[in-house]
Every structure is written in structure tokens, then in C-alpha cells.
Enzyme design. Structure first.
Site, PDB file in Angstrom:
ATOM      1  N   HIS A  33       0.970   1.066 -13.107  1.00 47.96           N
ATOM      2  CA  HIS A  33       1.763  -0.099 -13.501  1.00 47.96           C
ATOM      3  C   HIS A  33       3.237   0.317 -13.551  1.00 47.96           C
ATOM      4  CE1 HIS A  33       2.615  -3.948 -15.400  1.00 47.96           C
ATOM      5  NE2 HIS A  33       3.395  -3.282 -16.236  1.00 47.96           N
TER       6      HIS A  33
ATOM      7  N   GLY B  80       0.781  -1.243   0.000  1.00 51.59           N
ATOM      8  CA  GLY B  80       0.000   0.000   0.000  1.00 51.59           C
ATOM      9  C   GLY B  80       0.808   1.285   0.000  1.00 51.59           C
TER      10      GLY B  80
ATOM     11  N   LEU C  93      -9.908  -8.253 -12.821  1.00 53.54           N
ATOM     12  CA  LEU C  93     -11.302  -7.829 -12.670  1.00 53.54           C
ATOM     13  C   LEU C  93     -12.116  -8.305 -13.868  1.00 53.54           C
ATOM     14  CD1 LEU C  93     -10.337  -4.314 -11.382  1.00 53.54           C
ATOM     15  CD2 LEU C  93     -11.592  -6.026 -10.057  1.00 53.54           C
TER      16      LEU C  93
ATOM     17  N   ASN D 212      -5.374   2.624 -12.922  1.00 52.03           N
ATOM     18  CA  ASN D 212      -4.387   1.708 -12.340  1.00 52.03           C
ATOM     19  C   ASN D 212      -3.005   2.328 -12.481  1.00 52.03           C
ATOM     20  OD1 ASN D 212      -3.312  -0.822 -11.350  1.00 52.03           O
ATOM     21  ND2 ASN D 212      -2.705  -1.299 -13.454  1.00 52.03           N
TER      22      ASN D 212
ATOM     23  N   MET E 197      -4.148  -7.226  -6.768  1.00 49.49           N
ATOM     24  CA  MET E 197      -3.581  -8.350  -7.514  1.00 49.49           C
ATOM     25  C   MET E 197      -4.609  -9.366  -8.021  1.00 49.49           C
ATOM     26  SD  MET E 197      -0.483  -7.501  -7.672  1.00 49.49           S
ATOM     27  CE  MET E 197       0.470  -8.934  -8.181  1.00 49.49           C
TER      28      MET E 197
ATOM     29  N   ASN F  26       1.556   3.030  -2.656  1.00 52.59           N
ATOM     30  CA  ASN F  26       0.847   3.957  -3.548  1.00 52.59           C
ATOM     31  C   ASN F  26      -0.411   4.496  -2.881  1.00 52.59           C
ATOM     32  OD1 ASN F  26       2.105   4.306  -6.323  1.00 52.59           O
ATOM     33  ND2 ASN F  26       2.302   2.094  -6.006  1.00 52.59           N
TER      34      ASN F  26
HETATM   35  C1  GRF Z   1       3.414  -1.073  -7.478  1.00 60.36           C
HETATM   36  O1  GRF Z   1       4.658  -1.285  -8.058  1.00 60.36           O
HETATM   37  C2  GRF Z   1       2.368  -0.853  -8.546  1.00 60.36           C
HETATM   38  O2  GRF Z   1       2.874  -0.210  -9.671  1.00 60.36           O
HETATM   39  C3  GRF Z   1       1.972  -2.261  -8.897  1.00 60.36           C
HETATM   40  O3  GRF Z   1       1.991  -2.959  -7.686  1.00 60.36           O
HETATM   41  C4  GRF Z   1       2.892  -2.326  -6.783  1.00 60.36           C
HETATM   42  C5  GRF Z   1       2.114  -1.998  -5.542  1.00 60.36           C
HETATM   43  O4  GRF Z   1       2.916  -1.492  -4.523  1.00 60.36           O
HETATM   44  N1  GRF Z   1       0.689  -2.260  -9.569  1.00 60.36           N
HETATM   45  P1  GRF Z   1       2.259  -0.807  -3.253  1.00 60.36           P
HETATM   46  O5  GRF Z   1       1.326  -1.842  -2.629  1.00 60.36           O
HETATM   47  O6  GRF Z   1       1.489   0.387  -3.724  1.00 60.36           O
HETATM   48  O7  GRF Z   1       3.380  -0.449  -2.336  1.00 60.36           O
END
Ligand code: GRF
Length: 212
Positions: A108, A11, A92, A106, A89, A13
Site C-alpha cells: 500500500h 504491474g 476480497l 499486499n 483493485m 510491483n
Molecule cells: C501501487 O502504488 C501499489 O502500492 C498500490 O497500487 C499501485 C500498483 O501499481 N496497491 P503497479 O500496478 O504495481 O505499478
């Protein structure tokens, strides 16, 4: 703009979005954090920020559609009109993606449309790419597809391994995700075909990007 954030783990992000939303003039508010894993560290981050959380374990549902519908209903019940995926993860269903069309984004950790899927940084290094980065995009039915809203580019160093590269890309993720969300919440993003048009965006050389 009221948003829900979907996570599965760390988490970081989510944290960047929480921090952005806590700043004075930020035009979005997180009203719900959903995790499909009960032990996701991101749930603690939400708790600390006093944001309501919900756990949906896909194993409790007979089909992917039922799982997705339950999440959609909870998101709507919380008053959210927009969804940010942040390390969620689970794939959907088409139904979910259609229901939230152009209201679902999203992040990525590559420069899409290159290096989709998992183990992105390993792929980048294996292929000898000289640059990598990250992308915020609207979600479409196909994985890691959809109109691109924001990207950041970083050089891949000769001695990088997947972990060192991931760490530098992640720093940029935390910069561009809140920026992309702000653009959307300010009503400056619209989708034309499979392209996101950003009102007033300038390229580094001062020209307007995405001219029409
Ligand atoms: C990030 O690298 C994001 O780009 C990818 O999954 C990872 C999630 O990391 N989709 P976090 O849970 O936000 O630390």
C-alpha cells in the site's frame, strides 16, 4: 516458495517481484499471475518472463465468493502456497482472506495505518503530512489492515503534487516488496497477535526491532 501475484493494471510491483525472483539466490518463484482486467499491462510483463497468466473477470461470476473461490482454486492448482497482491483493485471476500490467512500480503502506498483507501497521495498532500512512504502487510478482512512486515519512509516536499509524490513512493515500493517477500520465504516472519515479528531484523540504530 511458490507464489501467485494478483494484479489489475500496470504491474510495476509485479515487475519488481519478477526481477527479484530471477536473481540467483532468491527463495521464491512466481508460478501464476492473475488479473481481473484483460488489458492489464502486467500480463505482458508476466508473458515476457514466461510466467503463466489467468484472467478472472468478476462480471462472469454471480457473487464475490464465487469469483474468489475460482481464483483460489486456480492458485492452488498452479501449486502456489502464497499470494502477493500488487495493485489488485478488487475487495476480497472474508472467505478468501481466511483461506489465505498469513499467506496473503499486499503493498500500500502510505505509512499504514494512516491514509488507507484510494487517492492516498492526494490525501497526504491535503493533510500537509511531512512524511509518506509505503507498507507491505499481511491482509486482513478490513481494507488496508494487517500486521506490518516492511515500510519505507520518504519526506514530502513542499512543492510535491500527487504525481511527483506517487513516483517517489513507487520507487520505494519496488525496494521493499521483494525484501518483504524474501524475509517471508526465508521463514523469518511470524505473526504474533496483530504484529509481524521479523527474526533478526535490526533498526537503523543497530537495535533489534520488534523485541519480545
Ligand atoms: C501501487 O502504488 C501499489 O502500492 C498500490 O497500487 C499501485 C500498483 O501499481 N496497491 P503497479 O500496478 O504495481 O505499478
Amino acid at each position: 516458495m511458490k507464489i501467485a501475484v494478483l494484479i489489475s493494471g500496470r504491474g510495476s510491483n509485479l515487475q519488481s517481484l519478477i526481477d527479484a525472483c530471477a536473481t540467483d539466490d532468491f527463495p521464491a518463484e512466481i508460478v501464476l499471475v492473475i488479473s481481473n482486467k484483460a488489458d492489464a499491462y502486467g500480463l505482458k510483463r508476466a508473458d515476457e518472463a514466461s510466467i503463466p497468466t489467468a484472467i478472472f473477470n468478476h462480471k462472469d461470476f454471480a457473487t464475490r465468493e464465487e469469483f474468489d473461490d475460482a481464483m483460489s482454486n486456480a492458485i492452488e492448482a498452479a501449486g502456489a502456497e502464497f499470494i502477493c497482491l500488487a495493485g489488485f483493485m478488487r475487495l476480497l471476500s472474508d472467505t478468501f482472506v481466511k483461506r489465505w490467512h498469513d499467506r496473503l500480503i499486499n503493498i500500500h502506498p502510505s505509512l499504514l495505518p494512516t491514509f488507507k483507501g484510494l487517492h492516498v497521495h492526494e490525501q497526504v498532500i491535503e493533510r500537509g503530512a511531512l512524511f509518506s512512504g509505503c507498507t507491505v502487510h499481511f491482509v486482513r478482512a478490513a481494507m488496508d489492515e494487517g500486521p506490518i512486515i516492511a515500510q519505507a519512509v520518504i519526506p514530502v516536499k513542499p512543492d510535491d503534487n500527487a504525481d511527483t509524490l506517487a513516483a517517489r513512493v513507487l520507487e520505494q515500493e519496488h525496494v521493499i516488496y521483494p525484501k518483504a517477500l524474501r524475509l517471508i520465504a526465508e521463514g523469518r516472519v511470524r505473526v504474533s497477535g496483530e504484529r509481524a515479528i521479523i527474526d533478526g531484523r535490526k533498526t537503523p540504530d543497530g537495535h533489534l526491532a520488534n523485541p519480545e
